[in-house]
Design a protein around this motif. Structure first.
Motif, mmCIF file in Angstrom:
data_model
loop_
_atom_site.group_PDB
_atom_site.id
_atom_site.type_symbol
_atom_site.label_atom_id
_atom_site.label_comp_id
_atom_site.label_asym_id
_atom_site.label_seq_id
_atom_site.Cartn_x
_atom_site.Cartn_y
_atom_site.Cartn_z
ATOM 1 N N GLY A 19 12.897 56.001 24.437
ATOM 2 C CA GLY A 19 12.623 55.813 23.021
ATOM 3 C C GLY A 19 11.789 56.881 22.360
ATOM 4 N N LEU A 20 11.465 57.964 23.067
ATOM 5 C CA LEU A 20 10.651 59.030 22.492
ATOM 6 C C LEU A 20 11.540 60.023 21.745
ATOM 7 C CD1 LEU A 20 8.272 59.648 25.531
ATOM 8 C CD2 LEU A 20 7.878 58.192 23.531
ATOM 9 N N ARG A 21 11.107 60.436 20.571
ATOM 10 C CA ARG A 21 11.912 61.313 19.718
ATOM 11 C C ARG A 21 11.787 62.778 20.131
ATOM 12 N NH1 ARG A 21 9.459 60.056 14.066
ATOM 13 N NH2 ARG A 21 7.616 60.089 15.412
ATOM 14 N N THR A 22 12.885 63.494 20.025
ATOM 15 C CA THR A 22 12.903 64.923 20.300
ATOM 16 C C THR A 22 12.897 65.702 18.991
ATOM 17 O OG1 THR A 22 15.318 65.056 20.323
ATOM 18 C CG2 THR A 22 14.226 64.534 22.417
ATOM 19 N N ALA A 23 12.685 66.995 19.097
ATOM 20 C CA ALA A 23 12.634 67.844 17.908
ATOM 21 C C ALA A 23 13.955 67.874 17.165
ATOM 22 C CB ALA A 23 12.214 69.260 18.309
ATOM 23 N N ASP A 24 15.066 67.654 17.872
ATOM 24 C CA ASP A 24 16.381 67.682 17.218
ATOM 25 C C ASP A 24 16.872 66.292 16.814
ATOM 26 O OD1 ASP A 24 17.023 66.596 19.663
ATOM 27 O OD2 ASP A 24 18.439 68.171 20.245
ATOM 28 N N GLY A 25 15.970 65.301 16.834
ATOM 29 C CA GLY A 25 16.313 63.983 16.325
ATOM 30 C C GLY A 25 16.914 63.019 17.327
ATOM 31 N N ARG A 26 16.993 63.398 18.576
ATOM 32 C CA ARG A 26 17.495 62.495 19.600
ATOM 33 C C ARG A 26 16.339 61.664 20.158
ATOM 34 N NH1 ARG A 26 20.700 66.501 23.539
ATOM 35 N NH2 ARG A 26 21.768 64.600 24.194
ATOM 36 N N ARG A 27 16.657 60.749 21.082
ATOM 37 C CA ARG A 27 15.634 59.948 21.742
ATOM 38 C C ARG A 27 15.888 59.915 23.235
ATOM 39 N NH1 ARG A 27 12.134 56.756 18.642
ATOM 40 N NH2 ARG A 27 12.678 56.632 16.428
ATOM 41 N N THR A 28 14.801 59.806 23.992
ATOM 42 C CA THR A 28 14.942 59.661 25.438
ATOM 43 C C THR A 28 15.532 58.290 25.743
ATOM 44 O OG1 THR A 28 12.660 58.871 25.585
ATOM 45 C CG2 THR A 28 13.040 61.229 25.955
ATOM 46 N N ARG A 29 16.298 58.200 26.809
ATOM 47 C CA ARG A 29 16.970 56.956 27.176
ATOM 48 C C ARG A 29 16.012 56.022 27.904
ATOM 49 N NH1 ARG A 29 22.615 57.678 26.801
ATOM 50 N NH2 ARG A 29 23.283 59.877 26.820
ATOM 51 N N PHE A 30 16.173 54.729 27.627
ATOM 52 C CA PHE A 30 15.437 53.719 28.368
ATOM 53 C C PHE A 30 16.032 53.551 29.759
ATOM 54 C CE2 PHE A 30 14.076 52.513 24.111
ATOM 55 C CZ PHE A 30 12.765 52.107 24.320
ATOM 56 N N GLY A 31 15.172 53.092 30.692
ATOM 57 C CA GLY A 31 15.647 52.743 32.021
ATOM 58 C C GLY A 31 15.920 53.925 32.927
ATOM 59 N N ARG A 32 15.437 55.108 32.569
ATOM 60 C CA ARG A 32 15.633 56.287 33.422
ATOM 61 C C ARG A 32 14.359 56.686 34.155
ATOM 62 N NH1 ARG A 32 20.690 58.684 32.487
ATOM 63 N NH2 ARG A 32 21.932 57.091 31.413
ATOM 64 N N LEU A 33 13.250 56.799 33.421
ATOM 65 C CA LEU A 33 11.982 57.216 34.017
ATOM 66 C C LEU A 33 10.876 56.251 33.614
ATOM 67 C CD1 LEU A 33 11.941 61.106 33.551
ATOM 68 C CD2 LEU A 33 12.500 59.806 35.618
ATOM 69 N N TYR A 34 10.015 55.949 34.593
ATOM 70 C CA TYR A 34 8.850 55.096 34.371
ATOM 71 C C TYR A 34 7.605 55.831 34.867
ATOM 72 C CZ TYR A 34 12.224 51.276 33.837
ATOM 73 O OH TYR A 34 13.264 50.478 33.419
ATOM 74 N N ARG A 35 6.475 55.537 34.243
ATOM 75 C CA ARG A 35 5.183 56.061 34.691
ATOM 76 C C ARG A 35 4.266 54.885 34.991
ATOM 77 N NH1 ARG A 35 2.215 59.415 30.199
ATOM 78 N NH2 ARG A 35 0.485 59.067 31.649
ATOM 79 N N SER A 36 3.302 55.101 35.908
ATOM 80 C CA SER A 36 2.518 53.955 36.368
ATOM 81 C C SER A 36 1.202 54.401 36.979
ATOM 82 C CB SER A 36 3.340 53.177 37.408
ATOM 83 O OG SER A 36 2.589 52.184 38.041
ATOM 84 N N ASP A 37 0.258 53.459 37.014
ATOM 85 C CA ASP A 37 -0.887 53.602 37.904
ATOM 86 C C ASP A 37 -0.432 53.210 39.313
ATOM 87 O OD1 ASP A 37 -0.545 51.001 36.866
ATOM 88 O OD2 ASP A 37 -2.597 50.422 37.338
ATOM 89 N N SER A 38 -1.327 53.185 40.261
ATOM 90 C CA SER A 38 -0.946 52.928 41.651
ATOM 91 C C SER A 38 -0.207 51.597 41.793
ATOM 92 C CB SER A 38 -2.191 52.910 42.537
ATOM 93 O OG SER A 38 -1.846 52.506 43.849
ATOM 94 N N PRO A 39 0.914 51.581 42.511
ATOM 95 C CA PRO A 39 1.633 50.330 42.752
ATOM 96 C C PRO A 39 1.168 49.599 44.006
ATOM 97 C CG PRO A 39 2.947 52.166 43.549
ATOM 98 C CD PRO A 39 1.668 52.754 42.990
ATOM 99 N N SER A 40 0.019 49.971 44.533
ATOM 100 C CA SER A 40 -0.435 49.407 45.807
ATOM 101 C C SER A 40 -0.630 47.898 45.773
ATOM 102 C CB SER A 40 -1.755 50.067 46.233
ATOM 103 O OG SER A 40 -1.584 51.448 46.449
ATOM 104 N N GLU A 41 -0.914 47.334 44.601
ATOM 105 C CA GLU A 41 -1.196 45.912 44.505
ATOM 106 C C GLU A 41 -0.040 45.116 43.894
ATOM 107 O OE1 GLU A 41 -4.876 45.400 42.423
ATOM 108 O OE2 GLU A 41 -6.057 46.457 43.926
ATOM 109 N N LEU A 42 1.131 45.694 43.804
ATOM 110 C CA LEU A 42 2.259 44.972 43.224
ATOM 111 C C LEU A 42 2.561 43.709 44.025
ATOM 112 C CD1 LEU A 42 4.839 47.766 42.295
ATOM 113 C CD2 LEU A 42 3.124 46.682 40.829
#
Length: 251
Positions: A19-42
């Motif tokens: 959902g992030l906008r690019t300079a040429d008016g496009r958007r990043t796709r959902f469900g491709r990349l995720y960012r996180s803190d440590s998943p050690s306690e999932l």
């Protein structure tokens, strides 16, 4: 925003980079990349939400070897996901920048991640940029500094607007209290010393301000010509960057 935030019991700083906008008016796709803190306690429910519901396939861990040895790779690796540890550390490879973190200069600290450990940064970036590894998750301990630097590098490389990158980074700020509590709890459980950040580093180093990321992106552009310039100059193949853009950006 609600679409981007991933609420889990065992992690406090997880979000979709869609959902992030690019300079040429496009958007990043959902469900491709995720960012996180440590998943050690999932929890098992968290793992099911990421693996079964979201189809997560690959985990890129930016923590140090010592952190991984202390806390383990985490439940996602035990669930059978592909896992790679490409640790990032800020060093004096770019303009002796490490001491700047002691003065709260996080943007200079982030530039230090691109120093003598550049080969590990490129290796992590190539895994995340490969559509065959998607959906993929990248994390460190807090999901702020190391993760923020690599995510910014990739987002800038595909043309996401700087203000969008800075705003995504700043979303971490509200999560830092819960994240820090998790870090301290894991250290206490391991019998290790409490993190030096609680004693020696300025409060600013525990913030995630949009201005910090904007400064880093300005430096990245000035010194390397932006994220794409840095990646290409450090051995990231142009055809892989093109393939990443095609897979990650919508119409």
């Amino acid at each position: 925003m609600a679409e981007r935030v991933v609420t889990l019991e065992g992690a406090s700083n997880v979000r979709d980079l869609g959902g992030l906008r690019t300079a040429d008016g496009r958007r990043t796709r959902f469900g491709r990349l995720y960012r996180s803190d440590s998943p050690s306690e999932l929890t098992p429910d968290d793992v099911r939400a990421l693996v079964d519901d979201r189809g997560l396939r690959h985990v890129v861990d930016l923590r140090s070897r010592e952190e991984v040895e202390r806390d383990g790779p985490g439940p996602l690796e035990r669930a059978g996901l592909a896992y790679a540890n490409h640790w990032m550390s800020s060093d004096p490879g770019v303009g002796q920048v490490v001491p700047e973190i002691m003065r709260g200069n996080l943007s200079g600290h982030y530039l230090g991640y691109l120093g003598s450990g550049a080969e590990r940064v490129v290796a992590a970036a190539r895994l995340l940029a490969d559509p065959g590894n998607h959906p993929a998750l990248v994390h460190c301990a807090a999901g702020k500094d190391r993760t923020g630097t690599l995510v910014a590098l990739l987002l800038d490389a595909v043309g996401v607007r700087p203000e969008e990158i800075a705003a995504d980074y700043a979303l971490t700020d509200a999560n830092m209290g819960a994240v820090f509590e998790r870090v301290v709890r894991r250290l206490e459980a391991s019998g290790g010393p409490l993190p030096t950040v609680s004693r020696d580093l300025p409060d600013e180093s525990r913030r995630a301000r949009a201005e910090t990321m904007a400064e880093f992106l300005d430096q990245l552009t000035t010194v390397f010509g932006g994220g794409a310039g840095w990646l290409l100059a450090h051995g990231f193949p142009d055809e892989e960057l093109t393939r990443f853009r095609t897979a990650f950006l919508g119409d």
